[in-house]
Scaffold this motif. Structure first.
Motif, PDB file in Angstrom:
ATOM      1  N   VAL A   1     -69.228  82.610  11.420  1.00 56.91           N
ATOM      2  CA  VAL A   1     -68.792  83.604  12.397  1.00 56.91           C
ATOM      3  C   VAL A   1     -69.640  83.458  13.657  1.00 56.91           C
ATOM      4  N   ARG A   2     -68.953  83.391  14.801  1.00 55.60           N
ATOM      5  CA  ARG A   2     -69.642  83.188  16.071  1.00 55.60           C
ATOM      6  C   ARG A   2     -69.139  84.163  17.134  1.00 55.60           C
ATOM      7  N   ASP A   3     -69.935  84.295  18.186  1.00 56.37           N
ATOM      8  CA  ASP A   3     -69.607  85.132  19.335  1.00 56.37           C
ATOM      9  C   ASP A   3     -69.139  84.210  20.461  1.00 56.37           C
ATOM     10  N   TYR A   4     -67.918  84.417  20.939  1.00 57.73           N
ATOM     11  CA  TYR A   4     -67.354  83.584  22.006  1.00 57.73           C
ATOM     12  C   TYR A   4     -67.245  84.395  23.291  1.00 57.73           C
ATOM     13  N   ILE A   5     -67.669  83.775  24.402  1.00 58.18           N
ATOM     14  CA  ILE A   5     -67.658  84.423  25.705  1.00 58.18           C
ATOM     15  C   ILE A   5     -66.801  83.603  26.669  1.00 58.18           C
ATOM     16  N   HIS A   6     -65.898  84.270  27.380  1.00 62.99           N
ATOM     17  CA  HIS A   6     -65.063  83.579  28.369  1.00 62.99           C
ATOM     18  C   HIS A   6     -65.946  83.114  29.521  1.00 62.99           C
ATOM     19  N   VAL A   7     -65.750  81.888  29.964  1.00 65.87           N
ATOM     20  CA  VAL A   7     -66.591  81.331  31.019  1.00 65.87           C
ATOM     21  C   VAL A   7     -66.492  82.142  32.310  1.00 65.87           C
ATOM     22  N   ALA A   8     -65.345  82.771  32.570  1.00 63.18           N
ATOM     23  CA  ALA A   8     -65.225  83.609  33.769  1.00 63.18           C
ATOM     24  C   ALA A   8     -66.082  84.863  33.631  1.00 63.18           C
ATOM     25  N   ASP A   9     -66.169  85.426  32.422  1.00 65.75           N
ATOM     26  CA  ASP A   9     -67.083  86.545  32.200  1.00 65.75           C
ATOM     27  C   ASP A   9     -68.532  86.097  32.361  1.00 65.75           C
ATOM     28  N   LEU A  10     -68.842  84.921  31.848  1.00 69.00           N
ATOM     29  CA  LEU A  10     -70.186  84.373  32.002  1.00 69.00           C
ATOM     30  C   LEU A  10     -70.547  84.228  33.472  1.00 69.00           C
ATOM     31  N   ALA A  11     -69.596  83.751  34.283  1.00 72.46           N
ATOM     32  CA  ALA A  11     -69.835  83.609  35.720  1.00 72.46           C
ATOM     33  C   ALA A  11     -70.079  84.972  36.366  1.00 72.46           C
ATOM     34  N   ASP A  12     -69.307  85.969  35.956  1.00 70.52           N
ATOM     35  CA  ASP A  12     -69.503  87.323  36.484  1.00 70.52           C
ATOM     36  C   ASP A  12     -70.882  87.858  36.113  1.00 70.52           C
TER      37      ASP A  12
END
Length: 327
Positions: free
Chosen positions: A216-227
């Protein structure tokens, strides 16, 4: 403020450049283009081709562009390669950071944001990982990121820099097809690659103590990461900014590898039963970010879900692999 983004033509770096310029920040990019693409950059953003190991070049950019803050993303980041080439990774990631920080201090730049990684935690003891969790990296890549954090914080304390270290969890998706990940190293494009070639996706281990037996992993959208980068950069730019900030960047939501494989099959229209292979050494059963610190400190939370990550990544894959649309 004028921000220098090292590695700004890469997958994550270009998203950061777009987010910051769209918000009215002036951005300059330094990238050796070993994996970056100039076409990813927003119109009008200056691109200097070169390495952070070139101190004379870096010093010239800092002075010539009147840089007031640095967002440092340039790094080598393949775990397997780091095991095979540890000297190369320490030179690029740690010595490169040392050279960059020397130039930053000499130029009087007072704000520094460092791209770190959840790899600093190694195999966490708890399913939900707070920033206070022990840092025990299990490969040279993670070691270089942890060493980088130490170096950034020590330099900040010694020379009065406001610093931040962002520990990313698993990055996926794209803000637009043109900005998508061109590599086949992360799990989503790895699934796409195998399905495009008519092969079943691979899952490493299905006997973990998790609901469906897969990691089980935590995935973050790259656009959210940029924000998140933008939010942290603006925190550093505040007149009262001082000291250091270390935060996880994730959603605080776990998704199993099997769930992700099923979603990829649904979105691509190529549902295929995964091949189960042996566990990989060092894989934690579960690693999900505790995200209360960044919410408390900056009022920032991720807004995009895993379905949007996979869908946007698939659009980018089809742009580069049109044959994948042919069934």
């Amino acid at each position: 403020m004028t921000w220098l983004i090292t590695g700004g033509a890469g997958y994550i770096g270009a998203h950061v450049a777009h987010a910051m310029t769209a918000a009215g920040e002036r951005v300059v990019v330094l990238d050796d283009l070993s994996s970056g693409l100039p076409g990813r950059l927003p119109a009008g953003v200056p691109l200097v081709r070169g390495s952070v190991l070139d101190k004379e070049l870096v010093a010239g950019v800092l002075a010539g562009e009147d840089i007031t803050g640095v967002v440092h993303l340039a790094a080598r980041k393949q775990v397997g390669e780091s095991v095979e080439r540890p000297l190369y990774y320490y030179r690029e990631n740690v010595h490169g950071l040392t050279v960059l920080l020397e130039a930053v201090v000499e130029a009087g730049v007072e704000r520094f944001l460092f791209s770190s990684s959840a790899a600093v935690y190694g195999v966490p003891d708890t399913a939900l990982v707070p920033e206070s969790a022990p840092c025990r990296p299990i490969n040279p890549y993670g070691e270089t990121k942890l060493s980088g954090e130490w170096l950034v914080r020590a330099t900040g304390r010694a020379h009065g820099l406001a610093t931040a270290c962002l520990r990313y969890f698993n990055v996926a998706g794209s803000a637009s097809p043109e900005l998508s990940d061109t590599g086949v190293f992360n799990i989503v494009p790895m699934f796409f690659d195998r399905l495009t070639r008519g092969e079943a996706p691979r899952i490493f281990g299905a006997d973990y103590p998790t609901p469906d037996g897969t990691c089980v992993r935590d995935y973050i959208h790259v656009a959210d990461l940029a924000d998140a980068h933008l939010a942290v950069a603006r925190r550093l730019a505040a007149p009262s900014a001082s000291g250091d900030l270390t935060v996880n960047i994730g959603r605080g939501v776990g998704v199993s590898v099997r769930e992700l494989a099923d979603l990829v099959g649904e979105i691509t229209g190529r549902a295929t039963e995964p091949v189960i292979e042996a566990r990989r050494p060092g894989d934690a059963a579960q690693a999900v970010a505790a995200v209360d610190r960044i919410a408390r400190e900056l009022g920032w939370t991720a807004g995009r879900g895993v379905r949007e990550m996979v869908s946007s990544a698939w659009e980018g894959w089809l742009l580069r692999h049109p044959e994948a649309a042919v069934r």
